[in-house]
Design an enzyme around this catalytic site. Structure first.
Site, PDB file in Angstrom:
ATOM      1  CB  THR A   1     -15.388  -3.198  -0.522  1.00  0.00           C
ATOM      2  OG1 THR A   1     -14.249  -3.767  -1.173  1.00  0.00           O
ATOM      3  CG2 THR A   1     -15.150  -3.163   0.981  1.00  0.00           C
TER       4      THR A   1
ATOM      5  CE  LYS B   1      -3.918  -2.298   2.189  1.00  0.00           C
ATOM      6  NZ  LYS B   1      -3.342  -3.650   2.037  1.00  0.00           N
TER       7      LYS B   1
ATOM      8  CB  SER C   1      -2.404 -10.495   9.523  1.00  0.00           C
ATOM      9  OG  SER C   1      -3.101  -9.813   8.495  1.00  0.00           O
TER      10      SER C   1
END
Length: 606
Positions: free
Chosen positions: A468, A405, A447
């Site tokens: 989403t 990211k 995680s």
């Protein structure tokens, strides 16, 4: 017990000597068409001691008598062949050196063949009788289909021979030419296309998937078996044997469906880097940090210093490491990486040789609104503190755990991690004696804060599973794989480098949800999937490299090096803004400042 073992060995050797002598007589007998002339009968008796002595020495030297006959396998037979060959050679040399007159040399060829037949035969008979006498409890195992090639099934059948858990009732092979063949009484019923018919024909309730990890056919077989209502099993991992978790088939986990191949580690190099040294891990109680600690402990470090802001996480880590590695000297701190003096005191007390910095805020939507300054203080200021302290105490290596990211970020969390990478590169210029590297990877299965625990909870409640966007994709790897590659990058890295992990093929999140639903034994009719729309700062796909970067290969197939533009010389001075921004800076001002430091940061609008 030793006396009994000695008696068995002596008895086996005596029987073999008798068989060698009998084979010597049989070789003469066959050589002369079942009618041995009197002069050659005398010759046979005169030379009998030669093969008996030669074979006794050769078989003992080959280690044949260390084996237990009832467990005779191909490995034991290979050793037997070696002993017989050596005995035949000794016999031939002795006979020829003695210059026995009129000795029929064809006997020297016939005799070892007969010896091998006799000795191998009694061992095979011993195993057959032992297996027939072994008690069997009929009907205790669940009927199972073996999904894999005949070669893979052969190995599994040996393992399952004494298993009370599953009973193989058929094989489904990826190779059409194997259909109709049989292996140890178990038939190849068809290929994956005919799985429904094979399930019905064999009455199977379990599928044991044997195909190699990482193969496309393995994933296809797992999904097909789950779709037809079969419980899923797979052979144990190597770690299951090493950790004493049993050698029987284990339940299929999500990582099996994703098909990640095992990581190949430079064990010798990592041992040299870690063994006998002090290692410090920040964020040690988190998903990646705790797995790093477990992996590091395996390499015999002198001391492992674990730092985490969460008291409960540190407590759990301490309990786990004490149970798994009682010999490990672990030191556990509840401390915040944002507090430079506290971190400096810990580092000065232990002088770590290697520092792994895994402490971070990583939840994208949570850091996008109301908590932007927290992302900067932990992800940037915390990283800067840890890097500076590592350089001050003379650590040989510093490793930042980063994220995909950070590439062309559209959110505050990603931009803060990219800024952390730049900060580490800037600190590297100030401390040339320390190697500073960063490691980027994508999402980690299971995680904290990841989609897998969320989906699992939603499935347990009966749904719906919330995704989403139908097209959103992510890279995934397992927690152990990520930790192992971080270690490997620490070993290989040169100062200032950013490593990019090979994340394989991206996975659609909706496909991940469907896999989890199938693994739970349910269908999408039982647990529906609904789409909620992209969240603030979220991208449809993640990248592993920024547009201005290229990568260079490394000796490790799953690691590449990103070549990026070096940070501006004034970067470290600019980071003082984070401390001066106050407890609640204006969100727009914060984003403008962040964009000035990370030009590729483009906040997502709407």
């Amino acid at each position: 017990m030793r006396l009994e073992a000695l008696r068995l060995r002596v008895g086996s050797a005596a029987l073999d000597v008798l068989l060698v002598a009998a084979a010597w007589w049989a070789a003469f007998w066959l050589r002369f068409n079942l009618d041995v002339p009197e002069e050659f009968s005398a010759l046979m008796v005169q030379t009998l001691a030669v093969p008996v002595l030669a074979f006794a020495l050769a078989l003992a030297g080959a280690g044949v008598y260390r084996h237990i006959w009832r467990y005779t396998s191909l490995a034991e037979l290979q050793r037997l062949v070696a002993g017989v060959a050596a005995g035949a050679l000794f016999t031939a040399v002795a006979v020829l050196m003695l210059r026995v007159p009129n000795f029929p040399r064809s006997v020297l060829l016939l005799h070892p063949l007969l010896v091998l037949l006799a000795l191998g035969g009694v061992r095979a008979l011993s195993r057959l009788l032992a297996e027939r006498r072994a008690p069997r409890v009929p009907g205790t195992g669940v009927p199972a289909l073996l999904l894999g090639s005949v070669a893979e099934a052969a190995q599994a059948l040996r393992t399952l021979k004494d298993s009370a858990r599953v009973v193989p009732v058929g094989i489904v092979s990826p190779q059409r030419e194997e259909v109709g063949r049989a292996l140890q009484g178990v038939r190849v019923l068809g290929t994956l296309d005919g799985l429904p018919q094979a399930v019905q024909q064999a009455g199977a309730r379990v599928a044991l998937v044997l195909a190699a990890p990482g193969s496309a056919w393995r994933r296809e077989a797992l999904l097909a078996a789950a779709e037809h209502g079969l419980s899923l099993l797979t052979p144990p991992r190597a770690d299951d044997w090493l950790q004493g978790e049993g050698a029987g088939p284990r339940a299929v986990a999500l990582e099996d469906l994703l098909g990640r191949a095992p990581v190949q580690l430079d064990v010798a190099g990592l041992s040299e880097m870690l063994a006998g040294r002090t290692v410090l891990v920040t964020g040690a109680g988190g998903s990646i940090g705790s797995e790093l600690c477990r992996q590091i402990a395996r390499f015999g470090v002198a001391r492992l210093v674990c730092v985490d802001v969460s008291e409960y996480a540190v407590y759990r880590l301490e309990q786990d490491l004490r149970a798994a590695h009682p010999q490990l000297e672990g030191v556990y701190y509840t401390a915040n990486v944002r507090e430079l003096q506290r971190l400096r005191a810990i580092a000065q007390a232990h002088r770590p040789a290697v520092v792994f910095h895994a402490a971070a805020y990583k939840h994208v939507p949570l850091m996008e609104t109301h908590n932007e300054i927290e992302a900067l203080r932990t992800n940037v200021r915390g990283t800067l503190n840890a890097a500076q302290v590592a350089g001050e105490v003379g650590a040989a290596r510093f490793v930042l755990v980063s994220t995909d990211k950070a590439v062309n970020p559209t959110n505050v969390m990603g931009a803060s991690k990219r800024l952390a990478e730049l900060a580490v590169q800037a600190v590297a210029a100030q401390h040339p004696a320390t190697r500073f590297v960063a490691v980027r990877f994508g999402n980690v299965l299971g995680s904290s804060g990841s989609v897998v625990p969320l989906f699992t909870e939603q499935i347990a409640r009966g749904g719906p599973v919330t995704v989403t966007h139908p097209e959103i994709v992510r890279y995934f790897m397992t927690i152990p794989e990520a930790a192992q590659l971080v270690l490997q990058a620490a070993l290989m890295g040169q100062s200032g480098q950013i490593f990019v992990l090979d994340m394989g093929e991206p996975v659609k999140i909706v496909e991940l949800a469907r896999m989890l639903i199938r693994l739970s034994g349910k269908t999408e009719q039982d647990v529906p999937i609904v789409y909620t729309g992209l969240r603030p700062g979220e991208k449809l796909y993640e990248e592993l490299l920024a547009d201005c970067e290229t990568t260079a290969p490394t000796p490790h197939p799953k690691l590449r090096v990103a070549r990026a533009v070096p940070p501006a010389a004034a970067l470290l001075a600019a980071l003082a803004w984070i401390d001066e921004a106050g407890p609640a800076p204006d969100a727009l001002a914060l984003r403008c400042w962040l964009q000035a430091q990370v030009p590729e940061y483009q906040p997502r609008r709407g």
